[in-house]
Design an enzyme around this catalytic site. Structure first.
Site, PDB file in Angstrom:
ATOM      1  N   ILE A 151      93.147 -61.749 -41.494  1.00 35.52           N
ATOM      2  CA  ILE A 151      93.072 -61.927 -42.937  1.00 35.52           C
ATOM      3  C   ILE A 151      93.962 -60.875 -43.580  1.00 35.52           C
ATOM      4  O   ILE A 151      93.815 -59.678 -43.317  1.00 35.52           O
ATOM      5  CB  ILE A 151      91.631 -61.767 -43.462  1.00 35.52           C
ATOM      6  CG1 ILE A 151      90.652 -62.595 -42.630  1.00 35.52           C
ATOM      7  CG2 ILE A 151      91.562 -62.145 -44.936  1.00 35.52           C
ATOM      8  CD1 ILE A 151      90.906 -64.064 -42.636  1.00 35.52           C
ATOM      9  N   CYS A 152      94.906 -61.314 -44.410  1.00 30.94           N
ATOM     10  CA  CYS A 152      95.747 -60.402 -45.187  1.00 30.94           C
ATOM     11  C   CYS A 152      96.444 -59.391 -44.262  1.00 30.94           C
ATOM     12  O   CYS A 152      97.103 -59.777 -43.310  1.00 30.94           O
ATOM     13  CB  CYS A 152      94.896 -59.721 -46.256  1.00 30.94           C
ATOM     14  SG  CYS A 152      95.835 -58.854 -47.535  1.00 30.94           S
ATOM     15  N   THR A 153      96.272 -58.099 -44.509  1.00 32.14           N
ATOM     16  CA  THR A 153      96.967 -57.071 -43.722  1.00 32.14           C
ATOM     17  C   THR A 153      96.358 -56.871 -42.343  1.00 32.14           C
ATOM     18  O   THR A 153      96.838 -56.037 -41.569  1.00 32.14           O
ATOM     19  CB  THR A 153      96.974 -55.726 -44.468  1.00 32.14           C
ATOM     20  OG1 THR A 153      95.630 -55.370 -44.798  1.00 32.14           O
ATOM     21  CG2 THR A 153      97.795 -55.821 -45.746  1.00 32.14           C
ATOM     22  N   GLY A 154      95.312 -57.627 -42.022  1.00 31.78           N
ATOM     23  CA  GLY A 154      94.822 -57.628 -40.653  1.00 31.78           C
ATOM     24  C   GLY A 154      95.900 -58.044 -39.665  1.00 31.78           C
ATOM     25  O   GLY A 154      95.808 -57.756 -38.468  1.00 31.78           O
TER      26      GLY A 154
ATOM     27  N   THR B 166     101.458 -62.567 -43.915  1.00 29.61           N
ATOM     28  CA  THR B 166     100.540 -61.574 -44.448  1.00 29.61           C
ATOM     29  C   THR B 166     100.721 -61.571 -45.963  1.00 29.61           C
ATOM     30  O   THR B 166     101.439 -62.424 -46.501  1.00 29.61           O
ATOM     31  CB  THR B 166     100.787 -60.186 -43.832  1.00 29.61           C
ATOM     32  OG1 THR B 166      99.747 -59.285 -44.255  1.00 29.61           O
ATOM     33  CG2 THR B 166     102.145 -59.625 -44.242  1.00 29.61           C
TER      34      THR B 166
END
Length: 320
Positions: free
Chosen positions: A106-109, A126
């Site tokens: 998720i996102c910057t994961g 991202t």
């Protein structure tokens, strides 16, 4: 009764709360409509974590103990694109990946998956703000900066924060079909498939900066007055160059053509005008596109939504 599907979510100190809460709500809402998801909250060491808001999340288990997962989801955090990633966190993501049928970020994961080598040779995305950083730091990844989410084999990545909801709905649809996923989306009052890409949420696309004073002056003229005759011949005449020479300068210094550069400047101008509340017709006229149809065609190409839809979505949060 539907088979239980185990969703492991990897959290850590500083994790973005919505990266965890958004997908969790989607899967729990799906259970109300007949799905059977079990959420397993994980951390690298099994300890509870403090989120980006200061709220604490209760953790079920350490990543190494979260076995037999259908999906391992790795949430993001604000520090991930700019700070070294804790090796314990990277190892936890790699462990979950081995224990799951699918892995998602998720996102910057995505930066955690990248540090673990799980995105090498794959397409990924991202948050639009950090897509360039991801691409530069990990050249083995084919970053798609405009995508809301990307599926490449068993690995999924998605854009910023709320895109975790989009990705989770896509997983629900894959597991249970479009009707159940549609019910979940309706209940949560979100799109089942969000229109357009994430570039519609970013600020103006950054125009490249020329190196030479001659081209710098020309680009400044275009930016200051986007309405005008900016054919290659007209641009070349402004700086007393041949069209061929000017085209070569644009290619060498800006990695684009004169026409594409002018289009980018006009598109940024039109976007600013729409943000300010101008009509589509006025934005087209004052940005140099001339007609609303031309603006519509270019807007759809770059952002995946029409200028009218963009204006309604973004020019004001207030309802009259």
């Amino acid at each position: 009764m539907d088979t239980e599907r185990r969703i492991g979510i990897l959290a850590f100190d500083g994790v973005k709360l919505l990266d965890v809460a958004g997908p969790s709500e989607v899967f729990q809402e799906a259970n109300r409509f007949g799905a059977h998801y079990r959420l397993v909250m994980c951390s690298p060491d099994g300890r509870d974590v403090s989120t980006s808001t200061g709220l604490r999340i209760s953790v079920d288990t350490a990543a190494a103990e979260a076995t037999h997962l259908d999906v391992a989801m790795v949430a993001g955090g604000d520090a991930l694109p700019t700070h070294p990633i804790d090796p314990q966190l990277t190892a936890a993501a790699a462990t979950l990946h081995r224990q799951a049928r699918q892995t998602a970020s998720i996102c910057t994961g995505a930066f955690i998956l990248a540090a673990a080598g799980l995105l090498d040779g794959r397409r990924a995305t991202t948050h639009w703000k950090h897509a360039g950083t991801l691409a530069r730091a990990y050249p083995a990844i084919r970053v798609e900066p405009d995508a809301i989410y990307v599926t490449d084999g068993p690995v999924l990545t998605c854009a910023g924060v709320t895109a975790g909801i989009d990705l989770s709905l896509a997983l629900v649809e894959r597991h249970h079909g479009p009707e159940l996923a549609r019910e979940v989306a309706r209940s949560l009052v979100v799109f089942l498939q969000r229109p357009g890409g994430q570039s519609q949420f970013s600020p103006a696309m950054r125009a490249p900066v020329p190196r030479t004073a001659q081209l710098h002056e020309l680009c400044a003229t275009i930016a200051a007055q986007p309405v005008g005759d900016y054919s290659v011949a007209a641009l070349a005449a402004l700086v007393h160059l041949s069209p061929r020479h000017l085209t070569r300068m644009f290619r060498d210094e800006l990695d684009t053509t004169p026409a594409k550069y002018v289009e980018l400047i006009r598109l940024n101008t039109a976007k600013d005008l729409l943000d300010a509340g101008e009509s589509v017709t006025a934005a087209a006229e004052h940005s140099g596109f001339g007609s609303s149809e031309t603006l519509r065609r270019v807007f759809l190409h770059h952002f995946g939504v029409s200028p009218r839809a963009y204006r309604h979505r973004f020019h004001s949060a207030l309802r009259e």
